[in-house]
Design an enzyme around this catalytic site. Structure first.
Site, PDB file in Angstrom:
ATOM      1  N   ALA A  79       0.793  -1.229   0.000  1.00  0.00           N
ATOM      2  CA  ALA A  79       0.000   0.000   0.000  1.00  0.00           C
ATOM      3  C   ALA A  79       0.819   1.269   0.000  1.00  0.00           C
ATOM      4  O   ALA A  79       0.307   2.344  -0.330  1.00  0.00           O
ATOM      5  CB  ALA A  79      -0.943   0.010   1.208  1.00  0.00           C
ATOM      6  N   HIS A 101       0.429  -5.840 -23.583  1.00  0.00           N
ATOM      7  CA  HIS A 101      -0.378  -4.829 -24.258  1.00  0.00           C
ATOM      8  C   HIS A 101      -0.444  -5.029 -25.769  1.00  0.00           C
ATOM      9  O   HIS A 101      -1.537  -5.052 -26.355  1.00  0.00           O
ATOM     10  CB  HIS A 101       0.170  -3.436 -23.947  1.00  0.00           C
ATOM     11  CG  HIS A 101      -0.518  -2.348 -24.700  1.00  0.00           C
ATOM     12  ND1 HIS A 101      -1.860  -2.086 -24.546  1.00  0.00           N
ATOM     13  CD2 HIS A 101      -0.062  -1.462 -25.632  1.00  0.00           C
ATOM     14  CE1 HIS A 101      -2.212  -1.082 -25.343  1.00  0.00           C
ATOM     15  NE2 HIS A 101      -1.139  -0.699 -26.010  1.00  0.00           N
ATOM     16  N   ARG A 147      -7.226   6.189 -32.604  1.00  0.00           N
ATOM     17  CA  ARG A 147      -6.163   6.898 -31.906  1.00  0.00           C
ATOM     18  C   ARG A 147      -6.501   7.058 -30.426  1.00  0.00           C
ATOM     19  O   ARG A 147      -7.608   7.471 -30.080  1.00  0.00           O
ATOM     20  CB  ARG A 147      -5.937   8.268 -32.539  1.00  0.00           C
ATOM     21  CG  ARG A 147      -4.823   9.085 -31.893  1.00  0.00           C
ATOM     22  CD  ARG A 147      -4.604  10.380 -32.637  1.00  0.00           C
ATOM     23  NE  ARG A 147      -4.170  10.107 -34.003  1.00  0.00           N
ATOM     24  CZ  ARG A 147      -4.337  10.967 -35.018  1.00  0.00           C
ATOM     25  NH1 ARG A 147      -4.940  12.116 -34.813  1.00  0.00           N
ATOM     26  NH2 ARG A 147      -3.891  10.646 -36.216  1.00  0.00           N
ATOM     27  N   ARG A 196       2.483   8.796 -29.039  1.00  0.00           N
ATOM     28  CA  ARG A 196       1.441   8.369 -29.961  1.00  0.00           C
ATOM     29  C   ARG A 196       1.076   6.919 -29.656  1.00  0.00           C
ATOM     30  O   ARG A 196       1.958   6.052 -29.605  1.00  0.00           O
ATOM     31  CB  ARG A 196       1.890   8.493 -31.414  1.00  0.00           C
ATOM     32  CG  ARG A 196       0.799   8.132 -32.433  1.00  0.00           C
ATOM     33  CD  ARG A 196       1.316   8.303 -33.850  1.00  0.00           C
ATOM     34  NE  ARG A 196       1.662   9.681 -34.144  1.00  0.00           N
ATOM     35  CZ  ARG A 196       0.800  10.594 -34.592  1.00  0.00           C
ATOM     36  NH1 ARG A 196      -0.468  10.267 -34.779  1.00  0.00           N
ATOM     37  NH2 ARG A 196       1.203  11.816 -34.859  1.00  0.00           N
ATOM     38  N   ASP A 225       7.601  -5.426 -20.674  1.00  0.00           N
ATOM     39  CA  ASP A 225       6.797  -4.360 -20.094  1.00  0.00           C
ATOM     40  C   ASP A 225       5.598  -3.995 -20.954  1.00  0.00           C
ATOM     41  O   ASP A 225       4.529  -3.680 -20.435  1.00  0.00           O
ATOM     42  CB  ASP A 225       7.682  -3.125 -19.895  1.00  0.00           C
ATOM     43  CG  ASP A 225       7.013  -2.073 -19.041  1.00  0.00           C
ATOM     44  OD1 ASP A 225       6.142  -2.427 -18.234  1.00  0.00           O
ATOM     45  OD2 ASP A 225       7.362  -0.889 -19.188  1.00  0.00           O
ATOM     46  N   GLY A 269      -6.890  -0.976 -20.164  1.00  0.00           N
ATOM     47  CA  GLY A 269      -8.090  -0.325 -19.654  1.00  0.00           C
ATOM     48  C   GLY A 269      -8.440   0.953 -20.387  1.00  0.00           C
ATOM     49  O   GLY A 269      -9.401   1.625 -20.039  1.00  0.00           O
ATOM     50  N   ARG A 270      -7.674   1.290 -21.418  1.00  0.00           N
ATOM     51  CA  ARG A 270      -7.947   2.494 -22.181  1.00  0.00           C
ATOM     52  C   ARG A 270      -9.226   2.330 -22.994  1.00  0.00           C
ATOM     53  O   ARG A 270      -9.565   1.237 -23.454  1.00  0.00           O
ATOM     54  CB  ARG A 270      -6.782   2.808 -23.112  1.00  0.00           C
ATOM     55  CG  ARG A 270      -5.440   2.957 -22.425  1.00  0.00           C
ATOM     56  CD  ARG A 270      -5.362   4.215 -21.608  1.00  0.00           C
ATOM     57  NE  ARG A 270      -5.421   5.403 -22.456  1.00  0.00           N
ATOM     58  CZ  ARG A 270      -5.387   6.651 -21.995  1.00  0.00           C
ATOM     59  NH1 ARG A 270      -5.309   6.868 -20.695  1.00  0.00           N
ATOM     60  NH2 ARG A 270      -5.436   7.678 -22.830  1.00  0.00           N
ATOM     61  N   LEU A 317       2.969   2.793  -7.054  1.00  0.00           N
ATOM     62  CA  LEU A 317       1.786   2.427  -7.826  1.00  0.00           C
ATOM     63  C   LEU A 317       0.521   2.568  -6.994  1.00  0.00           C
ATOM     64  O   LEU A 317      -0.484   3.119  -7.464  1.00  0.00           O
ATOM     65  CB  LEU A 317       1.913   0.993  -8.341  1.00  0.00           C
ATOM     66  CG  LEU A 317       0.709   0.464  -9.122  1.00  0.00           C
ATOM     67  CD1 LEU A 317       0.536   1.227 -10.415  1.00  0.00           C
ATOM     68  CD2 LEU A 317       0.864  -1.032  -9.399  1.00  0.00           C
ATOM     69  N   ALA A 318       0.555   2.082  -5.770  1.00  0.00           N
ATOM     70  CA  ALA A 318      -0.625   2.160  -4.911  1.00  0.00           C
ATOM     71  C   ALA A 318      -0.991   3.607  -4.623  1.00  0.00           C
ATOM     72  O   ALA A 318      -2.167   3.992  -4.675  1.00  0.00           O
ATOM     73  CB  ALA A 318      -0.382   1.400  -3.609  1.00  0.00           C
TER      74      ALA A 318
END
Length: 597
Positions: A128, A360, A485, A452, A355, A301-302, A132-133
């Site tokens: 926590a 992705h 885009r 981009r 990564d 999640g985009r 990141l948290a």
């Protein structure tokens, strides 16, 4: 027979109540009642605390007794009773009360069905105090709370090895929270109140260095708040790769609820290669069912990624064109201006491959290329995605370019002794009937000229094009494109050939433009917010299943093997450039010009 006396109970723990039979005051100590956020114990004239068997204490010895407490919980019409141990010291002036007070107990009895319908949600953020948290997870949870997408009965637990108090953790989190600016929001005016209410739902536990003991203590805290009714739990494992297996196995043994579902969110990396990934998967599946695991990649999640299935399967204009007969190539770009130090997360030197590419890029390809699923259920979608991944031809070194940018001398992103790939250029082929022969061009890099993130679907040239040569006019027509885009400005563009108004037949390529910031007067949600919402809903279609993870590593295995054996030369490119010069040769080899350039 002992007399009965009544006193009132206050959640403030600072009042005193008269004890008529002895004419003494019972002091309710501040530590006597532990309350949780969202729960208030009200004074009432009709619901009193009845203290039985209490006599004036002997001045020479302490006195103790048992009393039964009835109280109302704010927001309900229900009353609950608890037995309390009352201890009065020799002076008769102090009372210690032990109240195992559940946060979510709002009814005295229920059927099994009612238990799960009214289940509470406990969210544990393991790690926590990490970056990141602090910067992503807690702000995303607050955004869900602010917009009304967390259940009414929830509590959040921060878990780490640091010696902090709950107030310390709340002070760390508070500056990172913000209320979404949304003209349609009805609650934007009480932002500070929402923040305060949210922070009061956060508790902290120092788990120490024994994860089994720490998870057992976490389970005790959760049970204390959940009471005896339905309880669902989410565990977000924001921990280093080397600690993941021990944390996950300790959690599975000591902290899972038996009165609801348990879901475990796992951050990248999902292993550091095929072998370590297999070890991790084997360990996870020995402790959890596959449906409990949510391997999260925030880039998925985009909104652009979420919209792929909508564009493909709800628009007849695209459905019949989505195959090798009409599409010439597909270009996927992930380009960042800044450099990022990934050596801590990827010590084996795979850099951007582990990564960005493994999850992705390959997930984007699978969503673009998959067959229509039977339903929109997560498992049906993941079944189609893994078929695509297994159909992707293993990469040959001749179809891959790896690069590393030349940073400024003062940059801390450059490791001269062991540079990692910061650029990945490749041409993929999906060997199935729909996509046979269609190249998928990938460009993923950091330290490049522009930020981009986009997908370009370039269609084939019009056969027998009447306008290709027209008397005196030579028309060099562009091919049609569909451009999705995400960065810099989210948009959907369709490039078509159009006549320029006026005399003569002069054509140009024009874009039909759906720019989100002009069309929709809403703030785009953060990707962590979207994915956490999916976990709460049990929607797993954007999370990699174990067989997807394995299939993705298999695609990369020839490249990783070459890296391990030092058989790959990283192409150097200047920071802020388009990337390695040799990339243009790779695209040309497959008959494609990189259109974004």
């Amino acid at each position: 027979m002992a007399s009965l006396s009544s006193v009132s109970l206050s959640a403030s723990s600072s009042e005193t109540s008269i004890f008529p039979s002895t004419n003494r005051k019972l002091a309710v100590l501040p530590t006597a009642v532990r309350t949780f956020p969202g729960q208030t114990i009200k004074k009432t004239r009709t619901r009193m605390i009845y203290v039985a068997h209490v006599q004036p204490p002997d001045v020479n010895r302490p006195h103790s007794s048992i009393r039964s407490t009835s109280f109302n919980v704010e927001g309900t019409r229900n009353t609950t009773s608890l037995d309390e141990e009352v201890k009065v010291d020799a002076s008769g002036m102090e009372v210690s009360i032990k109240l195992p007070l559940p946060l979510f107990e709002t009814q005295s009895s229920s059927t099994d069905a009612e238990t799960y319908d009214s289940a509470s949600l406990s969210i544990a953020v393991i790690g926590a105090t990490g970056l990141l948290a602090r910067t992503k997870i807690f702000p995303a949870l607050f955004a869900l709370y602010y917009s009304g997408h967390l259940p009414e009965k929830f509590v959040i637990y921060g878990y780490s090895r640091k010696n902090l108090t709950e107030e310390d953790l709340r002070a760390i989190i508070a500056p990172t929270l913000s209320c979404r600016i949304d003209l349609h929001s009805l609650c934007r005016e009480n932002c500070e109140e929402k923040m305060d209410a949210f922070l009061k739902r956060i508790f902290y536990l120092n788990g120490g260095y024994d994860n089994r003991e720490g998870m057992s203590n976490l389970n005790t805290l959760m049970e204390e708040a959940e009471g005896k009714f339905g309880a669902n739990r989410i565990f977000y494992l924001s921990v280093p790769e080397e600690a993941l297996i021990d944390v996950a196995s300790s959690l599975a043994e000591k902290a899972q609820t038996q009165r609801g579902w348990n879901r475990v969110i796992i951050e990248k990396p999902f292993g550091l290669g095929s072998f370590s990934s297999h070890q991790l998967t084997t360990s996870l599946l020995s402790n959890f069912e596959e449906k409990q695991l949510y391997r999260i990649d925030h880039l998925l999640g985009r909104n652009t990624i979420e919209n792929l299935a909508v564009l493909r399967f709800s628009n007849l204009v695209f459905m019949p064109l989505w195959n090798r007969s009409y599409i010439h190539n597909i270009q996927i770009t992930f380009s960042e201006e800044l450099g990022v130090q990934t050596s801590a997360r990827y010590p084996n030197g795979y850099g951007i491959l582990g990564d960005v590419v493994h999850s992705h890029i390959f997930q984007t390809v699978s969503l673009l290329a998959m067959e229509p699923p039977v339903t929109l259920d997560g498992e049906d979608i993941r079944y189609e995605k893994v078929k695509v991944l297994k159909s992707i031809r293993k990469l040959e070194s001749s179809d891959v370019i790896l690069g590393h940018y030349e940073a400024d001398s003062g940059s801390n992103f450059r490791d001269k002794n062991n540079p990692m790939p910061t650029y990945f250029g490749a041409v993929l082929y999906v060997d199935n009937a729909r996509w046979d022969g269609v190249p998928f061009l990938i460009k993923a890099g950091r330290g490049l000229k522009k930020n981009r993130v986009e997908i370009r679907i370039q269609f084939r040239r019009v056969p027998g094009n009447l306008y290709h040569k027209d008397g005196e006019h030579m028309q060099n027509l562009d091919t049609n494109e569909l451009i999705l885009r995400d960065v810099p400005d989210e948009a959907i563009l369709v490039r078509i050939n159009n006549k320029i108004p006026g005399l003569g037949m002069n054509l140009e390529a024009s874009e039909l433009n759906l720019l989100y910031k002009d069309k929709y007067n809403v703030e785009i949600t953060d990707s962590y917010e979207q994915l956490l919402h999916d976990v709460i809903d049990g929607d797993n279609h954007l999370f990699m299943r174990s067989d997807e993870v394995e299939a993705a590593w298999n695609i990369l295995s020839p490249v990783l093997s070459e890296l391990d054996n030092n058989n790959v030369t990283l192409e150097r490119y200047n920071f802020g450039s388009k990337g390695p010069d040799k990339a243009a040769n790779l695209w040309a080899k497959h008959g494609v010009q990189w259109l974004a350039d």
